[in-house]
Design a protein around this motif. Sequence first.
Motif, PDB file in Angstrom:
ATOM      1  N   HIS A 202      22.878  39.267  -5.523  1.00  0.00           N
ATOM      2  CA  HIS A 202      22.328  37.928  -5.756  1.00  0.00           C
ATOM      3  C   HIS A 202      23.320  36.821  -5.398  1.00  0.00           C
ATOM      4  N   HIS A 203      24.340  37.151  -4.605  1.00  0.00           N
ATOM      5  CA  HIS A 203      25.394  36.166  -4.361  1.00  0.00           C
ATOM      6  C   HIS A 203      24.865  34.895  -3.702  1.00  0.00           C
ATOM      7  N   GLU A 204      23.805  35.022  -2.899  1.00  0.00           N
ATOM      8  CA  GLU A 204      23.251  33.837  -2.237  1.00  0.00           C
ATOM      9  C   GLU A 204      22.484  32.950  -3.210  1.00  0.00           C
ATOM     10  N   SER A 205      22.047  33.555  -4.345  1.00  0.00           N
ATOM     11  CA  SER A 205      21.284  32.800  -5.332  1.00  0.00           C
ATOM     12  C   SER A 205      22.178  32.167  -6.390  1.00  0.00           C
TER      13      SER A 205
END
Length: 257
Positions: A202-205
């Motif tokens: 979920h790093h992009e979120s």
Amino acid sequence: MQEIIICLVALLASGLTFFSGFGLGTILLPVFALFFPVEIAVALTAIVHFLNNVFKFFLVGKNIDKQVLLRFGIPAIAAAFLGAYLLNYLSELKPIFEYQLSGKTFEITAIKVIIAVLLIFFSLFDLLPKLKNLEFNKKYLPIGGLLSGFFGGLSGNQGALRSAFLIRVGLTKESFIATGIAIACLIDISRLSVYAENISNHHESLNWNLVILATLSAFIGAYFGNKMLKKMTISFLQKFVAIALIIFSIFLGIGIL
């Protein structure tokens, strides 16, 4: 608005929980969850919690009782994995009771009730005159570490049990806080290793700007908490921890936490 609310909560919670040794994650997680999905909120809270503990470590690390750290911390870390493993099994059990409040569903589970009773029991040692001067011999530190780590892995609430035990082993106020922070750092590292995959997925979120702001706010709270520490006595600290334990236990036992 969300940045202001989260940063303010991080600042105040970090300052207040500096003395008790637990509670920042408990307070911050629900606030993050107001604005983000639960899995994102857990990751954000874990990152802020760890970075704040590292900062507090540099503030008070010189006061660590190394004997307590090793004899309590190592069993705690080992037992945390056992507790986490058992959690997978207990998570399939049905709650004892469920109820709704303000449109939200809360669950009372066996493990939460057990931990709440244990914490209230420990808190009485600092409130009842006949028990106030009772201290645990340091030879029992591994047992305290096992209990704290096990229930921490099982429920995520290891900080409260850790503080409840360490406050009774004759540490100075400085050593109590510094040693608890060092143990918390070790357990945070273990916890983040488990969360690493979820954070990566979920790093992009993740809102990294908010993580930085919340962490800096927590740093400020910890800094002023450390300044206030110099003005309090160990007796006041014991009472503060005891009252915090009781409040925490009540909310835990009735399923709000």
